[in-house]
Design an enzyme around this catalytic site. Structure first.
Site, PDB file in Angstrom:
ATOM      1  N   ASN A 172       0.869  -1.184   0.000  1.00 36.31           N
ATOM      2  CA  ASN A 172       0.000   0.000   0.000  1.00 36.31           C
ATOM      3  C   ASN A 172       0.902   1.229   0.000  1.00 36.31           C
ATOM      4  O   ASN A 172       1.474   1.599   1.016  1.00 36.31           O
ATOM      5  CB  ASN A 172      -0.905  -0.029   1.245  1.00 36.31           C
ATOM      6  CG  ASN A 172      -1.763   1.216   1.359  1.00 36.31           C
ATOM      7  OD1 ASN A 172      -1.923   1.969   0.391  1.00 36.31           O
ATOM      8  ND2 ASN A 172      -2.329   1.436   2.540  1.00 36.31           N
TER       9      ASN A 172
ATOM     10  N   LYS B   4       0.202   4.315  -0.293  1.00 39.00           N
ATOM     11  CA  LYS B   4      -0.422   5.493   0.332  1.00 39.00           C
ATOM     12  C   LYS B   4      -0.152   6.736  -0.522  1.00 39.00           C
ATOM     13  O   LYS B   4      -0.088   6.626  -1.758  1.00 39.00           O
ATOM     14  CB  LYS B   4       0.054   5.654   1.769  1.00 39.00           C
ATOM     15  CG  LYS B   4      -0.198   4.391   2.610  1.00 39.00           C
ATOM     16  CD  LYS B   4       0.045   4.598   4.076  1.00 39.00           C
ATOM     17  CE  LYS B   4      -0.227   3.309   4.853  1.00 39.00           C
ATOM     18  NZ  LYS B   4      -0.088   3.483   6.302  1.00 39.00           N
TER      19      LYS B   4
ATOM     20  N   HIS C 118      -9.570   1.158   5.031  1.00 42.16           N
ATOM     21  CA  HIS C 118      -8.310   1.383   5.741  1.00 42.16           C
ATOM     22  C   HIS C 118      -8.553   2.351   6.906  1.00 42.16           C
ATOM     23  O   HIS C 118      -9.349   3.279   6.812  1.00 42.16           O
ATOM     24  CB  HIS C 118      -7.257   1.956   4.785  1.00 42.16           C
ATOM     25  CG  HIS C 118      -5.866   1.886   5.331  1.00 42.16           C
ATOM     26  ND1 HIS C 118      -5.381   2.784   6.258  1.00 42.16           N
ATOM     27  CD2 HIS C 118      -4.858   1.004   5.071  1.00 42.16           C
ATOM     28  CE1 HIS C 118      -4.138   2.475   6.555  1.00 42.16           C
ATOM     29  NE2 HIS C 118      -3.789   1.386   5.846  1.00 42.16           N
TER      30      HIS C 118
ATOM     31  N   GLU D 167      -6.964   4.748   8.072  1.00 38.82           N
ATOM     32  CA  GLU D 167      -6.738   6.172   7.787  1.00 38.82           C
ATOM     33  C   GLU D 167      -7.938   6.789   7.081  1.00 38.82           C
ATOM     34  O   GLU D 167      -8.283   7.951   7.315  1.00 38.82           O
ATOM     35  CB  GLU D 167      -5.467   6.320   6.934  1.00 38.82           C
ATOM     36  CG  GLU D 167      -4.209   5.964   7.727  1.00 38.82           C
ATOM     37  CD  GLU D 167      -3.020   5.619   6.842  1.00 38.82           C
ATOM     38  OE1 GLU D 167      -1.964   5.288   7.403  1.00 38.82           O
ATOM     39  OE2 GLU D 167      -3.154   5.669   5.600  1.00 38.82           O
TER      40      GLU D 167
ATOM     41  N   GLU E  87      -5.460  -4.944  10.592  1.00 37.17           N
ATOM     42  CA  GLU E  87      -4.428  -3.952  10.875  1.00 37.17           C
ATOM     43  C   GLU E  87      -4.651  -3.375  12.278  1.00 37.17           C
ATOM     44  O   GLU E  87      -5.561  -2.575  12.478  1.00 37.17           O
ATOM     45  CB  GLU E  87      -4.449  -2.843   9.822  1.00 37.17           C
ATOM     46  CG  GLU E  87      -5.848  -2.324   9.447  1.00 37.17           C
ATOM     47  CD  GLU E  87      -5.789  -1.034   8.653  1.00 37.17           C
ATOM     48  OE1 GLU E  87      -4.747  -0.745   8.063  1.00 37.17           O
ATOM     49  OE2 GLU E  87      -6.799  -0.315   8.652  1.00 37.17           O
TER      50      GLU E  87
ATOM     51  N   GLY F  75       2.685   2.189  11.387  1.00 39.33           N
ATOM     52  CA  GLY F  75       3.641   3.294  11.288  1.00 39.33           C
ATOM     53  C   GLY F  75       4.247   3.701  12.612  1.00 39.33           C
ATOM     54  O   GLY F  75       4.932   4.722  12.691  1.00 39.33           O
TER      55      GLY F  75
ATOM     56  N   SER G 104       3.186  -2.611  10.626  1.00 41.68           N
ATOM     57  CA  SER G 104       4.647  -2.596  10.790  1.00 41.68           C
ATOM     58  C   SER G 104       5.260  -3.964  10.510  1.00 41.68           C
ATOM     59  O   SER G 104       6.135  -4.443  11.242  1.00 41.68           O
ATOM     60  CB  SER G 104       5.030  -2.117  12.199  1.00 41.68           C
ATOM     61  OG  SER G 104       4.607  -0.778  12.392  1.00 41.68           O
TER      62      SER G 104
END
Length: 691
Positions: A447, A449, A534, A536, A606, A612, A652
């Site tokens: 991904n 991003k 996702h 985000e 996730e 991150g 991660s």
């Protein structure tokens, strides 16, 4: 949930039964349905707006739509669209029923043709019940139990439409397969005109208008005043109709003399031919030679032969000039003639006042050389046909429903075989062996991003493409890029080695949504996958379960495979609510899918607290929640689907910890963020499947 399913399927069967019956009785009498449509237009003052051809096509189309929706509802074909069309149809029909009750433009709505007569009030009640059923089915269409699989539905669809249109064309060319009218074959016309002695009589009420000393008042017989009141006027209205016999408007009047010969014709001992033409000016004259031959035969056998019409003198004269007709013409009510036979012209044979035979002008009897000298009672056409209602129904079942039910049985037998295989797959030993053999598709998805410009993205994709084409990976590889990269990268990417995906798509199909990119657009670039849900997108752009549900449906509709992300925050993990969170996210957006649709979903777990941050869930923590996710998929879709569903870890993940994570039986790969932006780092994770 079980109760809801039972209710939905009861409503579905009620709708199917009514729609199939209603559509079929209309389809086999297209002219009768056309006459009813014309009655409605006349009540609105629009009788001259639409030509007869349009109303005839409309009658056939209406019947085909009703019948097809009923069959589709019965077999649960295209459940969403069928339920919505049925609801829309019932909304329109209910509005019309309300108008019928308020305005009373026609006495019979024609819902079931001539098979079942309903008052306008009964029609409204019927439509309200069906509307309620349609609302329930449309609200939960996927609760309808399928009788056939999606792959077989096209056969049912095409066969149903072809059958019902063929039935209408057959009935239009010849005569209706079933005749529900009072003049059907076998009907005694005289008995149909009788009124039983104990039948209710019509009731009337007379009101008298009288005047006295310059004042007018109304009185009934009960309160009629003395003779000092002066009579002005009176009016009589019918308060109750009383009994109306099935045949109440049949009369025959000789055109030349005006003599009423109804009783003479009905009391005639032996046969009488009646050539029926509501309007001679519109009658088909292509077979007048056969009509003349039958008239000559009737003359030789001394059988009365009359032409019954509602036409005026001019059309009658034109018909005589055109055909050379010598038979007598009689006046009869237009509606009566249309009711007697659905053909213009049509031929009816009666014997002792009873209908023996009916023929369309397209199927008139042909007398051979040896027949013209024989009495009519020695010919097949002079005898009652031996077909019956039960035989006709059996024929319809044989020709239409039997093939469909046999196909459905075969389809369900195949489905049962698949179910048996699923049960075998649910066996713990089998599952263990299956996991051990790594039969599920293993995937490493990158991904990107919002990183890298177009030139850098193309360079990275080319490097990955060259490397992985040369060294075949042991897993499926997908790169999900910003929209701007998709079309360019798709041109050179070997998608047998690396799949291409988008990072998002819109929850709208198309339209004025500036800046959005639809699933169709994504698919058109050559992409195969799309990431949805996702964390985000959920956090920064407030994507709700409902929005994601729409995105998933549109993605699947356009042939994209969905990588659907779920996961919990640090606070939710510390509160030990991770199981509740992931279950709710699945139920809110993808558990509404059918089994076939869900098989195009890849789940990506996730842990938001590990994205991150450098933190990673331990292999044991990841395996525990992956196993839970697989268990709730099994509860929803069965063990076989759960065992086939790829569940990726995204948090991660890097080359150093990938081998330990991927070694767990319920972890089928990773959704990689930052580590997918460098070819070496990404390949290091891909190579974890080789260790």
């Amino acid at each position: 949930m079980k109760l809801k399913g039972v209710i939905v399927n009861i409503c579905r069967l009620i709708l199917a039964a009514v729609f199939i019956f209603s559509g079929y009785v209309k389809a086999i009498d297209p002219l009768g349905t056309q006459y009813k449509i014309q009655d409605y237009l006349e009540s609105l003052g629009l009788q001259d707006v639409l030509p007869d051809l349009v109303t005839l096509v409309a009658s056939m189309g209406l019947a085909a739509l009703e019948f097809s929706l009923g069959v589709f509802m019965l077999f649960a074909i295209r459940r969403r669209i069928t339920s919505r069309l049925t609801l829309a149809f019932m909304i329109v029909m209910t509005i019309i029923a309300v108008w019928l009750v308020l305005a009373n433009p026609v006495e019979d709505c024609g819902c079931f043709g001539d098979a079942v007569k309903l008052t306008n009030g009964e029609t409204l009640i019927k439509n309200i019940v069906l509307l309620a059923c349609a609302v329930i089915v449309a609200a939960w269409p996927l609760y309808m139990v399928r009788l056939v699989s999606k792959s077989t539905q096209w056969i049912f669809t095409n066969y149903t439409v072809l059958f019902i249109l063929s039935s209408s064309i057959y009935s239009l060319y010849l005569l209706p397969i079933f005749d529900f009218r009072p003049y059907h074959v076998g009907a005694d016309i005289r008995k149909g005109m009788e009124i039983p002695e104990d039948a209710p009589q019509p009731k009337f009420e007379t009101t008298f208008i009288l005047k006295k000393d310059g004042v007018q008042k109304e009185f009934t017989l009960e309160d009629y005043p003395d003779s000092t009141w002066e009579f002005v006027d009176s009016k009589t209205v019918q308060t109750e109709k009383g009994y109306v016999p099935p045949i109440h408007d049949f009369s025959i009047e000789l055109n030349e003399t005006g003599e009423d010969i109804t009783e003479q014709v009905l009391s005639e001992k032996g046969y009488t031919f009646l050539l029926i033409s509501p309007h001679l000016e519109h009658a088909d004259d292509s077979n007048f030679g056969q009509i003349d031959e039958l008239y000559e035969y009737a003359q030789e056998q001394e059988i009365p032969f009359y032409c019954l019409t509602a036409s005026s003198e001019k059309p009658i004269r034109r018909w005589i000039d055109l055909t050379g007709a010598e038979y007598p013409f009689c006046k009869t009510d237009e509606t009566t003639l249309k009711t007697i036979i659905r053909s213009n012209p049509g031929l009816v044979l009666i014997k002792d006042g009873t209908v023996i035979r009916k023929w369309s002008h397209n199927n008139l009897p042909v007398l051979g050389p040896s027949d013209v000298t024989k009495p009519l009672d020695r010919l097949a056409i002079g005898k009652m046909p031996n077909d019956n209602i039960a035989g006709k129904i059996a024929s319809i079942l044989l020709w239409f429903f039997m093939p469909l039910f046999l196909l459905a049985i075969a389809d369900r037998t195949w489905a049962w075989t698949k179910w048996i295989k699923k049960k075998e797959n649910s066996n713990k030993i089998y599952k263990l062996l299956k996991r051990k053999k790594k039969m599920r598709k293993k995937i490493v998805a990158g991904n990107w991003k919002m990183n890298m410009n177009l030139q850098d993205g193309i360079a990275l994709a080319k490097e990955l493409n060259e490397t992985l084409t040369a060294e075949k990976p042991n897993c499926g590889v997908v790169i999900c890029t910003p929209f701007i990269h998709l079309a360019s990268i798709a041109q050179f990417l070997n998608q047998e080695v690396i799949g291409l995906g988008a990072e998002n798509c819109a929850d709208k199909e198309k339209g004025a949504y500036t800046g959005e990119v639809s699933a169709e657009m994504v698919k058109s670039t050559g992409a195969q996958y799309v990431i949805l849900g996702h964390s985000e997108r959920r956090e920064y752009y407030n994507e709700t379960p409902e929005i994601l549900k729409e995105k998933v449906l549109l993605a699947l509709k356009n042939g994209l495979k969905v990588i659907f992300c779920i996961g919990e925050t640090l606070a939710e993990r510390e509160a030990e609510k991770q199981n509740e969170v992931v279950k709710a996210e699945l139920e809110g957006s993808v558990f509404n899918l059918s089994e076939e649709e869900f098989r195009n979903i890849v789940i990506a777990y996730e842990p938001i607290w590990a994205i991150g941050t450098g933190k990673t869930a331990t292999a044991e923590q990841a395996e525990e929640i992956h196993a839970y996710i697989r268990s709730i998929i099994a509860e929803k879709y069965g063990a076989a689907v759960a065992d086939d569903t790829s569940i990726l870890y995204g948090g991660s993940c890097k080359a150093s910890n990938a081998p330990e994570l991927f070694a767990k039986p319920d972890i089928d790969g990773g959704l990689i963020g930052g580590a997918s932006l460098k070819a070496a780092d990404f390949k290091g994770i891909i190579d974890a499947w080789k260790k």
